[in-house]
Design an enzyme around this catalytic site. Structure first.
Site, PDB file in Angstrom:
ATOM      1  N   THR A  37     -14.323  -8.661 -13.465  1.00 27.03           N
ATOM      2  CA  THR A  37     -14.724  -8.621 -12.056  1.00 27.03           C
ATOM      3  C   THR A  37     -14.558 -10.393 -11.364  1.00 27.03           C
ATOM      4  OG1 THR A  37     -17.137  -8.640 -12.128  1.00 27.03           O
ATOM      5  CG2 THR A  37     -15.800  -6.683 -12.088  1.00 27.03           C
ATOM      6  N   HIS A  57     -15.557 -17.000 -17.819  1.00 31.52           N
ATOM      7  CA  HIS A  57     -17.099 -17.083 -18.196  1.00 31.52           C
ATOM      8  C   HIS A  57     -17.328 -16.501 -19.315  1.00 31.52           C
ATOM      9  CE1 HIS A  57     -16.208 -13.715 -15.653  1.00 31.52           C
ATOM     10  NE2 HIS A  57     -17.450 -13.150 -16.162  1.00 31.52           N
TER      11      HIS A  57
END
Ligand code: AMP
Ligand code: ZN
Length: 115
Positions: A93, A98
């Site tokens: 999203t 990350h």
């Protein structure tokens, strides 16, 4: 990247609970934690995912700091799970690379498809 929330976080333009920071990476608690410990570690430079020709030295810096962050969060001994979601099927999203560090509880067995 102007419209990237994590680039804004790196620039100090959005608040974060920062757990670890150096010249190359920053780790901060996830705003919507899924487990008692849910911390993200990201490169400060913008890459949309692992598929974005990320230089190996950046990947090395990113992954090698996971145990440091786990120790700071108190889960190095008990253990943790790391996840990096990529694209639609990965349910990514935020399109700034990350790694999720999840811990503080026993993770479910298996990593199969959604029901
Ligand atoms: P992913 O689905 O792998 O792209 O995960 C993105 C993660 O970023 C989600 O777990 C969000 O809760 C988290 N997140 C989004 N915005 C922020 C923010 N400003 N600070 C901390 N975590 C965030
Ligand atoms: Zn970014």
């Amino acid at each position: 990247m102007d419209d990237c929330i994590f680039c804004k976080l790196v620039a100090g333009e959005v608040p974060a609970t920062v757990i670890y920071e150096d010249d190359d990476v920053i780790a901060f608690d996830d705003v919507n934690p899924q487990t008692p410990v849910h911390t993200l570690i990201i490169p400060k430079e913008h890459y949309h995912s692992l598929s974005d020709d990320v230089p190996p030295e950046i990947l090395g810096k990113l992954f090698s700091k996971v145990p440091t962050v786990a120790k700071l969060k108190g889960v190095e001994e008990s253990g943790y799970r790391i996840i990096s979601n990529k694209g639609t099927d990965g349910r990514q999203t935020v399109f700034h690379l990350h790694i999720h560090i999840l811990g503080g509880t026993t993770m479910p067995i298996g990593m199969g498809p959604a029901d």
